[in-house]
Structures are given as structure tokens and as C-alpha cells.
Enzyme design. Structure first.
Site, PDB file in Angstrom:
ATOM      1  N   TYR A   1      -9.494   9.785 -14.546  1.00 29.74           N
ATOM      2  CA  TYR A   1      -9.522   8.353 -14.193  1.00 29.74           C
ATOM      3  C   TYR A   1      -8.824   8.122 -12.855  1.00 29.74           C
ATOM      4  O   TYR A   1      -9.435   7.795 -11.869  1.00 29.74           O
ATOM      5  CB  TYR A   1      -8.893   7.505 -15.295  1.00 29.74           C
ATOM      6  CG  TYR A   1      -9.104   6.027 -15.074  1.00 29.74           C
ATOM      7  CD1 TYR A   1     -10.311   5.442 -15.426  1.00 29.74           C
ATOM      8  CD2 TYR A   1      -8.115   5.226 -14.503  1.00 29.74           C
ATOM      9  CE1 TYR A   1     -10.538   4.088 -15.203  1.00 29.74           C
ATOM     10  CE2 TYR A   1      -8.326   3.878 -14.285  1.00 29.74           C
ATOM     11  CZ  TYR A   1      -9.534   3.307 -14.628  1.00 29.74           C
ATOM     12  OH  TYR A   1      -9.749   1.981 -14.403  1.00 29.74           O
TER      13      TYR A   1
ATOM     14  N   SER B   1     -15.779   3.513 -14.755  1.00 29.08           N
ATOM     15  CA  SER B   1     -15.155   2.456 -13.969  1.00 29.08           C
ATOM     16  C   SER B   1     -14.489   3.073 -12.732  1.00 29.08           C
ATOM     17  O   SER B   1     -15.166   3.684 -11.907  1.00 29.08           O
ATOM     18  CB  SER B   1     -14.162   1.677 -14.836  1.00 29.08           C
ATOM     19  OG  SER B   1     -13.783   0.472 -14.233  1.00 29.08           O
TER      20      SER B   1
ATOM     21  N   ASP C   1     -22.477  -6.612 -17.308  1.00 34.05           N
ATOM     22  CA  ASP C   1     -21.136  -6.223 -16.872  1.00 34.05           C
ATOM     23  C   ASP C   1     -20.656  -7.198 -15.806  1.00 34.05           C
ATOM     24  O   ASP C   1     -21.173  -7.228 -14.692  1.00 34.05           O
ATOM     25  CB  ASP C   1     -21.157  -4.798 -16.316  1.00 34.05           C
ATOM     26  CG  ASP C   1     -19.754  -4.218 -16.124  1.00 34.05           C
ATOM     27  OD1 ASP C   1     -18.802  -5.002 -15.994  1.00 34.05           O
ATOM     28  OD2 ASP C   1     -19.628  -2.982 -16.090  1.00 34.05           O
TER      29      ASP C   1
ATOM     30  N   HIS D   1     -18.737  -4.275 -19.675  1.00 37.72           N
ATOM     31  CA  HIS D   1     -17.989  -3.140 -19.152  1.00 37.72           C
ATOM     32  C   HIS D   1     -17.484  -2.216 -20.262  1.00 37.72           C
ATOM     33  O   HIS D   1     -16.927  -1.160 -19.995  1.00 37.72           O
ATOM     34  CB  HIS D   1     -16.811  -3.645 -18.319  1.00 37.72           C
ATOM     35  CG  HIS D   1     -16.262  -2.640 -17.370  1.00 37.72           C
ATOM     36  ND1 HIS D   1     -17.007  -2.074 -16.360  1.00 37.72           N
ATOM     37  CD2 HIS D   1     -15.033  -2.070 -17.272  1.00 37.72           C
ATOM     38  CE1 HIS D   1     -16.271  -1.223 -15.675  1.00 37.72           C
ATOM     39  NE2 HIS D   1     -15.062  -1.196 -16.221  1.00 37.72           N
TER      40      HIS D   1
END
Length: 680
Positions: free
Chosen positions: A454, A534, A617, A652
Site C-alpha cells: 500500500y 487505491s 466510486d 470504493h
């Protein structure tokens, strides 16, 4: 089959550098041309994945893996314990109550599955008043961050007529007598300029049994509209505490005022120099979590009669471990600490004395802590890479720790294991990485590996169970998680080390993880896949651009891709505190342009790539995925597929129904298994 996408002439000038944006037209999601293009992409993706004969068998196995009871942490309000539970394959967890934790006579409070036949209506926020006879609850549709609050009388089970709209991530702060509550919301659409509809947050008071139009405006900042607000009542209901912040920055401000007063809010911590969070109070003493001069976090006491900074008292100083969750219950603090991305739980007195370390397993994540002052009990939810959530109850008076719920549907710890290694990044910094696999594997350099990362927004990747990853591991795959910079695994300093012009270091950390796995004979480039969502989608797409030869497959979920224009869409403007703003700052442009995934695609052989997004989203809008896929398909000189998967009526990730999760994961892991030749 190579798919050609129409290009248009659009050129932007960034501080003297001209940048082409030939697929700008895909930013208009509602145009007939964009709709036609997305339909063609969907057809291409379905044709590819449906042609893989093992898809249906894998879907059956994934469905079986997801079919287990999932309990969520309980809370005691009034006479009842309240908790969410999913019986297995319900699209949304059901909200229950019972008078005792062992009570088999569970009573359904709200079943969101009955609110929408598609399962896309989710409960996202539940707050009770002091006596537990009134409940405010929020509903989200199709994965949207927008919420609508309703109010229920828990004695009659009947909802009040009013609805509270135009909220995002708002807390509810009930006053002591239950006559109403404080909350924050955005303006009614059409009442302000369009930009302010999702930008101008204000604090209101709602009086029970009145329409929202009569709600009283309590606080606003017309001079700084990007400030968002949350209200909290002190434990004794004497004070209203106001927390404010901007976007996703790890900085907040604290104000307060007496609850029976309408004076201007009194400042406590307003410089915007750190993060501050109110935990509770004893009389005039406020206990606050902060990372001010303590990147790993600490707890301080502020006497509102003497609120000057030089009078602040340090209660629990910064440790080498990171404070992850801090809760105050009666005369104690329950604090989850993170050490090398693994959690443990300590109990402290209000004077800061360590009372006890509560014995929990190693290699876990504490996902939530619920405290109950009257019952003197603490509920703890924890998980690992091998096991779904376990719920335990700690009795403060007796010291007893009892398991309330533990799933039997995880991976058998006698057959599977998680280890942690520390590998060097490009600058020599040691980066932790979790590796989960079958016990006794031979390091032959030929295992399928899925590497996850991430690297942003102070978010930590800690041990977490996934039914889909468990299936992959069960089938001989290795699941690895790299705790790269930009996250919060080592506090705010670790986060800041991966922001602005330091973002390339995040990618270097992740690439180094892949290289380490290859060098140590876990895998090879033909068997190594990476996955991220993301900000993690930004990560894996940037790493693929920079080292396409290192990976066999990329799964890029709801990604942030166009780093020059992200700030123009929905809440993207709040991310400038993480990435910078290429339009307003020449140095930011130079740094961002060097790694922006959309702008660093060149004609070459790329690995197989699956990009996933969702049409609803409203956090990371799908245009990022559209433009990226169009550009990548045009540049691909190899035979590996570049695919786009678009989920309908989803956002999302918030409140995504199980049926959609299973379908999405079936496609993702069918793609993954096929690329890594994992199908038997």
C-alpha cells in the site's frame, strides 16, 4: 486482440512542460462514447476470463471459503449487547441485540439485506444515546461515501420521521437527555456553488422529531471551507469537544465549550501541528491522544482550567512501539501497540502506570476495541493471516479473558505458517515483510507468489485474514505483504518518509521486496504477481512501469493513476497533503511527473494486467482506470492481456455485498491462477 481507443488532441502546460492527455474524453463517464468504450472493455474482459475453464470450479471453492459466520465486536447499551453478524453468505451483516452474550434468543434490529434485493445497501454508522433507548444509524447506497441517517426508538422499534442527509463520515454526539445530537454535513445540493457541495463541512444540532431543515448551525469556517468537523461529548456530558481536520492529512485541531453555553469554541490545540484525539475526561481534565513531538503517539492530560501548553501533562509517553488504538474506560486506558506491524494490548492506569499486558496470540492485528465502563469489560477483536476475526472479553475486575467467538474456517496452523523477514531497501533501510505459506515448502525458486503493498496515508498493512488469499495459499501459493514506507507501521515518521518528493522511495521499497523474494528462491519473475488497491493501485502500476520484467501479473484495484489531475475529482483535492499539487507547484510537478503511472507508459512488453474499478466510486473515480487501460493497451508490445473490470452499482469498497465480492475475487484469482499457471 489489440484494442485501439480513439485519441483527441489535448495538451496542458505545466510550468513550461507540455503534457499530452489524449484520452481526456474518458473523464466524462456519462458520455455515449465513454459508455460504448466501457462496454467494449467489459466484453473483452468477460471473454478472456470466461474462456478459462477452471473459473467456475474456483468460484465454488471461493464461495465455500467465504461461507463462514462472521461476528463483529459487541457494545453494551442499556439492557442489551449489540453486534453485527453475517451467517456466511449474506450480502450484508445483520445488526442484532441480546441481553447476554450467551443468549441464543438473538433479536434482529436491522437487516440491511431486506432493504435492497441487490444487497448494496449497507449500515455504516450506529450511535446510541446515553440510555440506549435511541439509536441513530446511517445507510450507504451502492458503496457511496455519502450517508443518510435515520433515528430509531429502541423501545418501540419504530423510526422517527426525519432523515439526515448530505453526510460523509460524520459522527453523532447525543446530548445527555436524548433530545437531539450534534453532527456534521455538507450543504444541500444546489444551495451553494458546486465545488462547495462536497467541500464545505459544517456542524449542526438536530432536535429529535423535527425536520432537518430546522437544524441549528453550530459552527462553520467560511474562511477555511476545507476543514471538516466531528463533535464529541465528554464522558460527563459537561463539554462539547470539536475536532477539525483537512482531508487525509494526519493533523487535527481541538476546541471545546461547555455544553450549556453558546459561546465561541475555546481553543485547546489549534496550530495544526500534529494529530489530537479526545479520549475522555475526569472532571476538568481532558485525556488526549497526540503525536505532537511523538511520531509513535502518546497520551497527555489537559486541565481546561489551565489549558496552556506548558501545563499539559504527559501521562503515557511515546514508546518505541506505535500506539494504534487508544480507548479510555473508567479508570483505565486500553492501548493497542504495534511492534513491527504486529499488535499487542496493554492496560494502563489513568496515572500512566502499566497494569497488565493482556495475553493475546502473536502475529495478529487488533481490529477493534470496545469498552464498557459500567460493566468493567473490554471486548477485543483480532485477526491474522491464518484466522478470521476472534472476539474475546476481558473482565477488568477479575482479569479473566474469555473467547466469545472464534471461527473454525481459517487455515490450520499445523499445516500453514506466517513468518516475518526484514529485507534491505535501496537505501539500506530494513523493511518488514510477512510471508504466509504451507509449512515445509522447499525454496525452489518456482512458487507462485502474490505480493501485496500500500505505502501511503499512514495506513498500516498488518496481519488480516482473507478467504480468497487463504484459497490461494491452500493451493500452493505464497502470500507476501511488504510494510513499505508511506504507511504507519513505524509511526508518523515512517509515513512522512513516503510522501511528496519521497514517493519514489515507496516504489523502491516494494520493488526491493520482489527482488528479495526472487533472490531467496521463493519465486521467479514468471511466478511473481503484485496486487494493490487505491493508493496501492498507484503503487503497483508505478512499479510495473519501472520494472515490467520483474512481474508476471498485476492486479490493480480502484487505483489513483493520473497524478497530474487527481485533485480535480471528488475528494482528490484532499490528497495534495500526501502527493503535492503538480499544477500549483513546479517542484511538485517535477517529482510527480517522474512517477505518475499514466505519464510513464512507454511502448514495450508489459506483464498481464487486470485493472478493477467501480462505476459508483465517488472516492477514486473510475476515469483513472479508464485512461490508464487505454494508454497501456496502446503501448503493449507483448501478448499479455491488459484488461479492465468495472463493477456496477459499487463504490470504493464500502459496504460491498458478498455476492459482488465473490464474483470480483473469482475474476481476479482466475486471472491470477491462469497467469501464474497455478491451475492443476
Amino acid at each position: 486482440m489489440k484494442m485501439e481507443t480513439e485519441k483527441t488532441i489535448v495538451v496542458d502546460n505545466y510550468h513550461g512542460t507540455k503534457v499530452k492527455d489524449p484520452f481526456r474524453w474518458l473523464e466524462d463517464a456519462n458520455s455515449p462514447d465513454t459508455i460504448k468504450w466501457t462496454e467494449q472493455q467489459q466484453e473483452k474482459t468477460r471473454t478472456y476470463i470466461n474462456a478459462i475453464p477452471q473459473r467456475e470450479a474456483l468460484k465454488e471453492r471461493l464461495t465455500n471459503r467465504w461461507n463462514y459466520e462472521k461476528y463483529f465486536i459487541p457494545q453494551k447499551k442499556g439492557k442489551y449487547y449489540y453486534y453485527h453478524k453475517n451467517n456466511g453468505l449474506q450480502n450484508q451483516p445483520v445488526f442484532y441485540r441480546s441481553k447476554t452474550l450467551s443468549d441464543s434468543l438473538q433479536e434482529i434490529v436491522i437487516d440491511p439485506n431486506k432493504l435492497n434485493s441487490e444487497g448494496t445497501t449497507a449500515l455504516t454508522n450506529i450511535t446510541f444515546n446515553k440510555d440506549g433507548n435511541l439509536m441513530a444509524y446511517a445507510i450507504s447506497e451502492n458503496g457511496s461515501d455519502w450517508q443518510e441517517f435515520k433515528i430509531r426508538n429502541m423501545d418501540t422499534g419504530i423510526d422517527y420521521p426525519e432523515k439526515i442527509s448530505w453526510c460523509k463520515f460524520s459522527t453523532i454526539a447525543w446530548v445527555e437527555n436524548g433530545s437531539g445530537f450534534y453532527y456534521s454535513r455538507f450543504p444541500e445540493p444546489g444551495s451553494v456553488v458546486q465545488e462547495d457541495e462536497s467541500n464545505y463541512n459544517r456542524l449542526y444540532f438536530h432536535t429529535l422529531s423535527t425536520p432537518q431543515s430546522e437544524d441549528k448551525l453550530v459552527h462553520e469556517r467560511t474562511d477555511d471551507k476545507e476543514l471538516a468537523f466531528n463533535a464529541t461529548l465528554s464522558d460527563d456530558y459537561r463539554f462539547l469537544i470539536l475536532e477539525s481536520w483537512k482531508g487525509t492529512e494526519n493533523i487535527s485541531r481541538l476546541h471545546y465549550r461547555p455544553i450549556d453555553s453558546e459561546i465561541e469554541f475555546i481553543p485547546l490545540a489549534i496550530e495544526g501541528d500534529a494529530y489530537y484525539s479526545f479520549l475522555g475526561n475526569v472532571n476538568n481534565v481532558f485525556y488526549v491522544y497526540t503525536n505532537k513531538d511523538a511520531p509513535n503517539g502518546k497520551i497527555i492530560a489537559i486541565d481546561v482550567e489551565n489549558p496552556e501548553k506548558e501545563q499539559w501533562k504527559e501521562i503515557i509517553p511515546e514508546h518505541q512501539d506505535v500506539m494504534y488504538i487508544s480507548k479510555m474506560t473508567g479508570d483505565y486506558f486500553a492501548i493497542s501497540y504495534m511492534r513491527h506491524a504486529r499488535h499487542h494490548l496493554n492496560l494502563f492506569s489513568l496515572e500512566g502506570t502499566l497494569i497488565k499486558t493482556i495475553e493475546l496470540p502473536n502475529m495478529i492485528t487488533i481490529t477493534d476495541i470496545s469498552t464498557n465502563k459500567k460493566q468493567q469489560e473490554i471486548f477485543i477483536s483480532y485477526t491474522s493471516y491464518l484466522s478470521p476475526a476472534t472476539i474475546v472479553r476481558y473482565d477488568i475486575n477479575t482479569g479473566d479473558l474469555d473467547t466469545i467467538f472464534a471461527s473454525q474456517k481459517g487455515l490450520d496452523s499445523s499445516l500453514f505458517q506466517t513468518t516475518q523477514v526484514f529485507y534491505p531497501s535501496t537505501d539500506g533501510t530494513k523493511i518488514p515483510m510477512f510471508i504466509t505459506h504451507k509449512k515445509g515448502i522447499e525454496l525452489s525458486g518456482n512458487h507462485p507468489v502474490l505480493l501485496h503493498g500500500y505505502g501511503g496515508f499512514n495506513i498500516s498493512l498488518t496481519p488480516t485474514y482473507s478467504a480468497s488469499n487463504a484459497t490461494f495459499i491452500e493451493d500452493g501459493g505464497i502470500f507476501a505483504v511488504a510494510n513499505i514506507r508511506g504507511g504507519g507501521e513505524y509511526g508518523e515518521a515512517w509515513h512522512q518518509a513516503g510522501t511528496f518528493n519521497r514517493k519514489q522511495q515507496v516504489f523502491d521499497d516494494f520493488i526491493a521486496a520482489g527482488e528479495w523474494l526472487i533472490q531467496h528462491d521463493y519465486t521467479n519473475p514468471s511466478k511473481l504477481a503484485i496486487i494493490g488497491g487505491s493508493n496501492g493501485g498507484l503503487l503497483v502500476s508505478a512499479c510495473m512501469n519501472q520494472h515490467p520484467e520483474l512481474f508476471a501479473a498485476i492486479i490493480c484495484q480502484v487505483p489513483v493513476i493520473d497524478m497530474l489531475r487527481y485533485q480535480h475529482f471528488t475528494v482528490g483535492r484532499f490528497w495534495t497533503s500526501e502527493f503535492g499539487n503538480a499544477e500549483k507547484n513546479a517542484e511538485h510537478f517535477k517529482d510527480i511527473y517522474a512517477y505518475s503511472p499514466l505519464h510513464n507508459i512507454t511502448k514495450q512488453r508489459y506483464p498481464a494486467t487486470l485493472v478493477t474499478t467501480a462505476d459508483s466510486d465517488d472516492r477514486v473515480v473510475p476515469l483513472h482506470s479508464y485512461k490508464y487501460v487505454a494508454t497501456l493497451q496502446e503501448a503493449q508490445e507483448g501478448e499479455a492481456p491488459i484488461l479492465l473490470r468495472i463493477e456496477k452499482n459499487a463504490g470504493h469498497g464500502l459496504g460491498k455485498p458478498i455476492v459482488k465480492i465473490i464474483e470480483e475475487h473469482t475474476d481476479m484469482y482466475t486471472f491470477l491462477y491462469n497467469c501464474l499457471k497455478l491451475f492443476k
